[in-house]
Design a protein around this motif. Structure first.
Motif, PDB file in Angstrom:
ATOM      1  N   GLU A 266      13.425   1.092  -0.342  1.00  0.00           N
ATOM      2  CA  GLU A 266      13.838   0.041   0.586  1.00  0.00           C
ATOM      3  C   GLU A 266      12.929  -1.183   0.460  1.00  0.00           C
ATOM      4  O   GLU A 266      13.397  -2.322   0.461  1.00  0.00           O
ATOM      5  CB  GLU A 266      13.807   0.574   2.015  1.00  0.00           C
ATOM      6  CG  GLU A 266      14.230  -0.453   3.047  1.00  0.00           C
ATOM      7  CD  GLU A 266      14.284   0.114   4.444  1.00  0.00           C
ATOM      8  OE1 GLU A 266      14.555  -0.664   5.371  1.00  0.00           O
ATOM      9  OE2 GLU A 266      14.056   1.322   4.615  1.00  0.00           O
ATOM     10  N   ALA A 267      11.608  -0.942   0.356  1.00  0.00           N
ATOM     11  CA  ALA A 267      10.671  -2.061   0.215  1.00  0.00           C
ATOM     12  C   ALA A 267      10.898  -2.802  -1.106  1.00  0.00           C
ATOM     13  O   ALA A 267      10.880  -4.041  -1.147  1.00  0.00           O
ATOM     14  CB  ALA A 267       9.231  -1.549   0.308  1.00  0.00           C
ATOM     15  N   LEU A 268      11.116  -2.053  -2.186  1.00  0.00           N
ATOM     16  CA  LEU A 268      11.377  -2.692  -3.475  1.00  0.00           C
ATOM     17  C   LEU A 268      12.673  -3.489  -3.444  1.00  0.00           C
ATOM     18  O   LEU A 268      12.767  -4.578  -4.022  1.00  0.00           O
ATOM     19  CB  LEU A 268      11.439  -1.624  -4.575  1.00  0.00           C
ATOM     20  CG  LEU A 268      10.119  -0.938  -4.930  1.00  0.00           C
ATOM     21  CD1 LEU A 268      10.371   0.227  -5.868  1.00  0.00           C
ATOM     22  CD2 LEU A 268       9.134  -1.919  -5.540  1.00  0.00           C
TER      23      LEU A 268
ATOM     24  N   PRO B  86      11.237  12.015  -6.276  1.00  0.00           N
ATOM     25  CA  PRO B  86       9.783  12.081  -6.196  1.00  0.00           C
ATOM     26  C   PRO B  86       9.208  13.377  -6.744  1.00  0.00           C
ATOM     27  O   PRO B  86       8.034  13.447  -7.073  1.00  0.00           O
ATOM     28  CB  PRO B  86       9.512  11.956  -4.696  1.00  0.00           C
ATOM     29  CG  PRO B  86      10.766  12.446  -4.053  1.00  0.00           C
ATOM     30  CD  PRO B  86      11.869  12.041  -4.969  1.00  0.00           C
ATOM     31  N   GLU B  87      10.036  14.430  -6.835  1.00  0.00           N
ATOM     32  CA  GLU B  87       9.554  15.717  -7.321  1.00  0.00           C
ATOM     33  C   GLU B  87      10.044  15.944  -8.750  1.00  0.00           C
ATOM     34  O   GLU B  87      11.158  15.573  -9.112  1.00  0.00           O
ATOM     35  CB  GLU B  87      10.040  16.846  -6.416  1.00  0.00           C
ATOM     36  CG  GLU B  87       9.568  16.688  -4.986  1.00  0.00           C
ATOM     37  CD  GLU B  87      10.177  17.752  -4.098  1.00  0.00           C
ATOM     38  OE1 GLU B  87      10.809  18.666  -4.635  1.00  0.00           O
ATOM     39  OE2 GLU B  87      10.003  17.658  -2.880  1.00  0.00           O
ATOM     40  N   VAL B  88       9.210  16.572  -9.576  1.00  0.00           N
ATOM     41  CA  VAL B  88       9.548  16.834 -10.970  1.00  0.00           C
ATOM     42  C   VAL B  88       9.720  18.338 -11.152  1.00  0.00           C
ATOM     43  O   VAL B  88       8.826  19.112 -10.857  1.00  0.00           O
ATOM     44  CB  VAL B  88       8.467  16.313 -11.929  1.00  0.00           C
ATOM     45  CG1 VAL B  88       8.855  16.589 -13.381  1.00  0.00           C
ATOM     46  CG2 VAL B  88       8.241  14.830 -11.707  1.00  0.00           C
TER      47      VAL B  88
ATOM     48  N   CYS C 185       1.307   5.770   2.990  1.00  0.00           N
ATOM     49  CA  CYS C 185       1.993   6.364   1.850  1.00  0.00           C
ATOM     50  C   CYS C 185       3.479   6.493   2.167  1.00  0.00           C
ATOM     51  O   CYS C 185       3.857   7.142   3.146  1.00  0.00           O
ATOM     52  CB  CYS C 185       1.404   7.729   1.501  1.00  0.00           C
ATOM     53  SG  CYS C 185       2.143   8.464   0.010  1.00  0.00           S
ATOM     54  N   TYR C 186       4.328   5.859   1.375  1.00  0.00           N
ATOM     55  CA  TYR C 186       5.769   5.902   1.587  1.00  0.00           C
ATOM     56  C   TYR C 186       6.374   7.121   0.904  1.00  0.00           C
ATOM     57  O   TYR C 186       5.824   7.655  -0.077  1.00  0.00           O
ATOM     58  CB  TYR C 186       6.424   4.646   1.010  1.00  0.00           C
ATOM     59  CG  TYR C 186       6.303   3.422   1.882  1.00  0.00           C
ATOM     60  CD1 TYR C 186       5.777   3.500   3.167  1.00  0.00           C
ATOM     61  CD2 TYR C 186       6.732   2.174   1.420  1.00  0.00           C
ATOM     62  CE1 TYR C 186       5.684   2.367   3.961  1.00  0.00           C
ATOM     63  CE2 TYR C 186       6.631   1.041   2.212  1.00  0.00           C
ATOM     64  CZ  TYR C 186       6.101   1.148   3.482  1.00  0.00           C
ATOM     65  OH  TYR C 186       6.022   0.028   4.270  1.00  0.00           O
ATOM     66  N   ASP C 187       7.543   7.516   1.409  1.00  0.00           N
ATOM     67  CA  ASP C 187       8.343   8.486   0.671  1.00  0.00           C
ATOM     68  C   ASP C 187       9.302   7.725  -0.238  1.00  0.00           C
ATOM     69  O   ASP C 187       9.239   6.496  -0.332  1.00  0.00           O
ATOM     70  CB  ASP C 187       9.094   9.420   1.625  1.00  0.00           C
ATOM     71  CG  ASP C 187      10.026   8.670   2.569  1.00  0.00           C
ATOM     72  OD1 ASP C 187      10.384   7.509   2.260  1.00  0.00           O
ATOM     73  OD2 ASP C 187      10.386   9.231   3.618  1.00  0.00           O
ATOM     74  N   ALA C 188      10.194   8.448  -0.918  1.00  0.00           N
ATOM     75  CA  ALA C 188      11.048   7.812  -1.924  1.00  0.00           C
ATOM     76  C   ALA C 188      11.951   6.737  -1.321  1.00  0.00           C
ATOM     77  O   ALA C 188      12.053   5.626  -1.853  1.00  0.00           O
ATOM     78  CB  ALA C 188      11.900   8.878  -2.625  1.00  0.00           C
TER      79      ALA C 188
ATOM     80  N   SER D 273       0.835  -1.210   0.000  1.00  0.00           N
ATOM     81  CA  SER D 273       0.000   0.000   0.000  1.00  0.00           C
ATOM     82  C   SER D 273       0.865   1.253   0.000  1.00  0.00           C
ATOM     83  O   SER D 273       0.559   2.231  -0.701  1.00  0.00           O
ATOM     84  CB  SER D 273      -0.926  -0.002   1.217  1.00  0.00           C
ATOM     85  OG  SER D 273      -1.788  -1.115   1.206  1.00  0.00           O
ATOM     86  N   GLY D 274       1.938   1.227   0.793  1.00  0.00           N
ATOM     87  CA  GLY D 274       2.831   2.383   0.834  1.00  0.00           C
ATOM     88  C   GLY D 274       3.459   2.658  -0.522  1.00  0.00           C
ATOM     89  O   GLY D 274       3.541   3.811  -0.970  1.00  0.00           O
ATOM     90  N   ILE D 275       3.892   1.587  -1.224  1.00  0.00           N
ATOM     91  CA  ILE D 275       4.480   1.737  -2.560  1.00  0.00           C
ATOM     92  C   ILE D 275       3.413   2.212  -3.553  1.00  0.00           C
ATOM     93  O   ILE D 275       3.667   3.090  -4.392  1.00  0.00           O
ATOM     94  CB  ILE D 275       5.097   0.408  -3.030  1.00  0.00           C
ATOM     95  CG1 ILE D 275       6.227  -0.020  -2.094  1.00  0.00           C
ATOM     96  CG2 ILE D 275       5.600   0.522  -4.459  1.00  0.00           C
ATOM     97  CD1 ILE D 275       6.754  -1.414  -2.373  1.00  0.00           C
ATOM     98  N   ALA D 276       2.218   1.637  -3.475  1.00  0.00           N
ATOM     99  CA  ALA D 276       1.146   1.975  -4.419  1.00  0.00           C
ATOM    100  C   ALA D 276       0.735   3.444  -4.280  1.00  0.00           C
ATOM    101  O   ALA D 276       0.543   4.143  -5.283  1.00  0.00           O
ATOM    102  CB  ALA D 276      -0.050   1.060  -4.184  1.00  0.00           C
ATOM    103  N   HIS D 277       0.585   3.929  -3.050  1.00  0.00           N
ATOM    104  CA  HIS D 277       0.215   5.335  -2.841  1.00  0.00           C
ATOM    105  C   HIS D 277       1.331   6.257  -3.313  1.00  0.00           C
ATOM    106  O   HIS D 277       1.074   7.346  -3.850  1.00  0.00           O
ATOM    107  CB  HIS D 277      -0.090   5.580  -1.368  1.00  0.00           C
ATOM    108  CG  HIS D 277      -1.454   5.141  -0.949  1.00  0.00           C
ATOM    109  ND1 HIS D 277      -2.605   5.703  -1.465  1.00  0.00           N
ATOM    110  CD2 HIS D 277      -1.863   4.186  -0.072  1.00  0.00           C
ATOM    111  CE1 HIS D 277      -3.672   5.125  -0.919  1.00  0.00           C
ATOM    112  NE2 HIS D 277      -3.247   4.196  -0.074  1.00  0.00           N
ATOM    113  N   PHE D 278       2.593   5.860  -3.105  1.00  0.00           N
ATOM    114  CA  PHE D 278       3.719   6.655  -3.590  1.00  0.00           C
ATOM    115  C   PHE D 278       3.678   6.761  -5.111  1.00  0.00           C
ATOM    116  O   PHE D 278       3.873   7.842  -5.687  1.00  0.00           O
ATOM    117  CB  PHE D 278       5.040   6.020  -3.140  1.00  0.00           C
ATOM    118  CG  PHE D 278       6.255   6.591  -3.797  1.00  0.00           C
ATOM    119  CD1 PHE D 278       6.789   7.809  -3.382  1.00  0.00           C
ATOM    120  CD2 PHE D 278       6.870   5.919  -4.846  1.00  0.00           C
ATOM    121  CE1 PHE D 278       7.911   8.341  -4.003  1.00  0.00           C
ATOM    122  CE2 PHE D 278       7.992   6.448  -5.462  1.00  0.00           C
ATOM    123  CZ  PHE D 278       8.516   7.664  -5.042  1.00  0.00           C
TER     124      PHE D 278
END
Length: 386
Positions: A67-69, A102-104, A59-62, A12-17
């Motif tokens: 780390e999860a991936l 994470p920012e563009v 929701c995870y940050d970058a 869920s954290g990865i998906a929300h990110f």
């Protein structure tokens, strides 16, 4: 709830990110990742488990997503080969790209040098393995000679700055390597140059913040040491030859490694018991000073088995065998006649007992003796009594 390589919360954290960065809907991304995660589990342990995915409000940050991936990748049956062939690989790689930035920012014209472009996905070859990353800059140094596999070789001096994901702590870090150590990563599509540069800026700002924190901590420590030295200078006699110190030790289980016979013991509390005018190592003196503080008074009553005569400084220790923990009292000798140097040699500790005014003994009241009577008066009294 999924309890496989990744759990529901991590997915869920990865998906929300990913959804936050415009890849798609969090629920759709979560289900795709969950299905791949489940297949990964079944493929590794030859199982046929079935489990539903429930999107959680996480929701995870970058760095958390990366780390999860990374945890997911290293726990697959065939590592990267599994992701290269799985239908989830494109989504996995796209999310991994976003973890670097994470920012563009506003798109810029990407710089191209040495045959590479800023934002290009590359592999950094190191120790017979390749670490995936993105080009963020270039360096050009003077040509020199280096020792390579074929002996002394020419070094072109051209280096590429790459932002990578650490294989050790899963964090993002910046490095630079010679051009010959870099290869194009065919598996990952290039990220926008602005995102690669922004990833570099995030790392630079993070490094600057850490450096500032270290400098502030160092300055605070120096101020504490200066204030402590000022207090010692007021109470330590000029002819002091040694200081008596008591410390409490605690065994550090986290940083110790018994398998390699490395044992770390930390001093958690220090008390300055007093000063000595000689350099002789006397256990009787250590017991005397130990009695002056209620925390260390028990050391004075310990048997001679607790007297540690090993080394240049004798000690009375609370624990006799093994890797010591608990209280101990020792004498730290001064080997210089310089008073200021000796002040700096006193370890930082509690000196409140030394600063307190000492109790003075009350003076005895001496009664004046009565003056002796003259002989004539004495005779008169004698005859009067007769």
């Amino acid at each position: 709830m999924s309890i496989y390589v990744l759990n529901n919360s991590e997915i869920s954290g990865i998906a929300h990110f990913a959804a936050k960065n415009g890849i798609g809907l969090a629920n759709v991304i979560g289900n795709i990742l969950h299905q791949a995660n489940l297949e990964c589990w079944n493929d590794r342990y030859s199982k046929t488990d079935v489990n539903k995915f429930e999107l959680e409000d996480v929701c995870y940050d970058a760095e958390q997503a990366l780390e999860a991936l990374h945890c997911w990748m290293i726990n697959t049956a065939s590592s990267l080969a599994w992701f290269e062939t799985h239908s989830c690989s494109k989504l996995y790689n796209r999310i991994r790209q976003l973890c670097f930035s994470p920012e563009v920012l506003t798109l810029q014209t990407p710089e191209t040098r040495f045959g590479y472009t800023v934002g290009q996905a590359v592999l950094f070859k190191l120790a017979n393995s390749a670490h995936a990353g993105y080009v963020v800059g270039f360096k050009q140094n003077m040509a020199s000679k280096v020792y390579g596999s074929n002996g002394l070789e020419d070094n072109c001096g051209n280096e590429i700055e790459v932002v990578l994901a650490s294989q050790l702590d899963k964090s993002i870090y910046l490095t630079s390597a010679p051009v010959e150590y870099i290869a194009v990563d065919e598996q990952l599509t290039s990220m926008p140059a602005a995102q690669a540069l922004n990833a570099k800026n995030i790392l630079v700002m993070k490094a600057d913040a850490e450096k500032l924190a270290r400098e502030n901590e160092r300055e605070l420590q120096l101020n504490k040491e200066k204030a402590f030295a000022d207090e010692i200078r007021k109470i330590m006699p000029v002819d002091t030859k040694a200081v008596i110190v008591a410390s409490r030790q605690v065994y550090n289980h986290e940083q110790s490694d018994p398998m390699s016979d490395y044992h770390k013991v930390d001093d958690t509390e220090t008390i300055i018991l007093g000063f000595s005018k000689h350099n002789r190592a006397l256990f009787s003196e250590l017991r005397k000073f130990a009695k002056t503080n209620e925390k260390t008074a028990f050391l004075a009553d310990l048997s001679k088995d607790h007297e540690d005569r090993y080394g240049y400084s004798n000690k009375i220790v609370e624990k006799r065998m093994g890797h010591a923990h608990g209280w101990y009292v020792e004498k730290i000798k001064f080997y210089r006649d310089d008073f200021e140097q000796n002040v700096k040699s006193v370890p930082m500790g509690d000196i409140e007992a030394l600063k307190a005014p000492k109790k003075t003994k009350s003076a005895k009241v001496i009664q004046p003796k009565a003056a002796p009577l003259p002989k004539s008066s004495f005779n008169q009294l004698l005859f009067a009594s007769a």
